[in-house]
Design a protein around this motif. Sequence first.
Motif, PDB file in Angstrom:
ATOM      1  N   UNK A  21       0.834  -1.207   0.000  1.00 23.19           N
ATOM      2  CA  UNK A  21       0.000   0.000   0.000  1.00 23.19           C
ATOM      3  C   UNK A  21       0.867   1.254   0.000  1.00 23.19           C
ATOM      4  N   UNK A  22       1.942   1.219   0.770  1.00 22.87           N
ATOM      5  CA  UNK A  22       2.817   2.385   0.903  1.00 22.87           C
ATOM      6  C   UNK A  22       3.592   2.660  -0.382  1.00 22.87           C
ATOM      7  N   UNK A  23       4.098   1.584  -1.016  1.00 24.07           N
ATOM      8  CA  UNK A  23       5.064   1.756  -2.107  1.00 24.07           C
ATOM      9  C   UNK A  23       4.460   1.660  -3.501  1.00 24.07           C
ATOM     10  N   UNK A  24       3.329   0.969  -3.653  1.00 26.49           N
ATOM     11  CA  UNK A  24       2.875   0.672  -5.008  1.00 26.49           C
ATOM     12  C   UNK A  24       1.430   1.019  -5.309  1.00 26.49           C
ATOM     13  N   UNK A  25       0.613   1.284  -4.289  1.00 22.13           N
ATOM     14  CA  UNK A  25      -0.812   1.436  -4.546  1.00 22.13           C
ATOM     15  C   UNK A  25      -1.164   2.797  -5.133  1.00 22.13           C
ATOM     16  N   UNK A  26      -0.405   3.832  -4.786  1.00 19.03           N
ATOM     17  CA  UNK A  26      -0.636   5.140  -5.396  1.00 19.03           C
ATOM     18  C   UNK A  26      -1.891   5.857  -4.927  1.00 19.03           C
ATOM     19  N   UNK A  27      -2.281   5.670  -3.671  1.00 18.00           N
ATOM     20  CA  UNK A  27      -3.408   6.417  -3.110  1.00 18.00           C
ATOM     21  C   UNK A  27      -2.874   7.286  -1.976  1.00 18.00           C
ATOM     22  N   UNK A  28      -3.563   8.392  -1.644  1.00 20.29           N
ATOM     23  CA  UNK A  28      -3.077   9.244  -0.555  1.00 20.29           C
ATOM     24  C   UNK A  28      -2.968   8.504   0.777  1.00 20.29           C
ATOM     25  N   UNK A  29      -3.950   7.655   1.068  1.00 22.28           N
ATOM     26  CA  UNK A  29      -3.930   6.932   2.333  1.00 22.28           C
ATOM     27  C   UNK A  29      -4.829   5.714   2.278  1.00 22.28           C
ATOM     28  N   UNK A  30      -4.554   4.778   3.189  1.00 24.40           N
ATOM     29  CA  UNK A  30      -5.335   3.550   3.226  1.00 24.40           C
ATOM     30  C   UNK A  30      -5.353   3.035   4.658  1.00 24.40           C
ATOM     31  N   UNK A  31      -6.526   2.729   5.178  1.00 23.06           N
ATOM     32  CA  UNK A  31      -6.678   2.101   6.493  1.00 23.06           C
ATOM     33  C   UNK A  31      -7.245   0.707   6.289  1.00 23.06           C
ATOM     34  N   UNK A  32      -6.658  -0.270   6.973  1.00 28.56           N
ATOM     35  CA  UNK A  32      -7.055  -1.666   6.775  1.00 28.56           C
ATOM     36  C   UNK A  32      -7.223  -2.335   8.134  1.00 28.56           C
ATOM     37  N   UNK A  33      -8.273  -3.111   8.261  1.00 27.89           N
ATOM     38  CA  UNK A  33      -8.464  -3.958   9.431  1.00 27.89           C
ATOM     39  C   UNK A  33      -8.444  -5.412   8.991  1.00 27.89           C
ATOM     40  N   UNK A  34      -7.604  -6.219   9.609  1.00 24.53           N
ATOM     41  CA  UNK A  34      -7.485  -7.634   9.271  1.00 24.53           C
ATOM     42  C   UNK A  34      -7.960  -8.478  10.447  1.00 24.53           C
ATOM     43  N   UNK A  35      -8.690  -9.536  10.159  1.00 24.57           N
ATOM     44  CA  UNK A  35      -9.175 -10.457  11.181  1.00 24.57           C
ATOM     45  C   UNK A  35      -8.768 -11.854  10.768  1.00 24.57           C
ATOM     46  N   UNK A  36      -8.213 -12.618  11.709  1.00 24.53           N
ATOM     47  CA  UNK A  36      -7.753 -13.969  11.406  1.00 24.53           C
ATOM     48  C   UNK A  36      -8.255 -14.969  12.422  1.00 24.53           C
TER      49      UNK A  36
END
Length: 202
Positions: A15-30
Amino acid sequence: TGSLEATAERLAGFARDRLGVPGLAVGLVGPGGWRHELAVGVADVASGRPLAPDALVPVASVGKAMTAVALLREHDAGRLGLDDPVHDHLPWLPLATPFGPIGLRHLLGHTAGIVAGMEGSPSPVAEALALAETPPGWPPGERTSYSNVGYAVLGLVLERVAGCSYGEAIRRHVLEPCAMTGSEAVTTAGAQARVPTGHRRL
């Protein structure tokens, strides 16, 4: 758990290096209750304010699914029928019905024949009242046409059958059962401070 943590770190790097959006928040559940929250980038490009994992991100039309879930829970409690005509719950609504009654099921499935609406109004009541001037284009159930104003009407029905505000009904039927304690059912001035600035690629 180690592989899940590594995967989360790889996702953050992507997300930081390749996605090209200003910001991204992600929640992961396992499995086993594993949870991981991450945020990369900024909440606002102009100020450079970092994006936090607990930022409130507007869900737009995902709200329709929440409205539907809340109505179905009211249905399960016996307070409405899916084939109820809208007028049974909103007798004050001057909804044009030249082809016969429009049922809640029609609004839920975007098959009510509503061909237009007052999109973007801050008042669902104003949107619903405007339907008096917009007769359906075809009989209910005949075909599908995506309708924001149809869901505005369903929100009004939800308030009526739940006996509370739309926001409280969404909190009771969706947010609390899902333990979404950091979420807000409606946009308020207080919540707005946690909302990132939206950006659109031109």
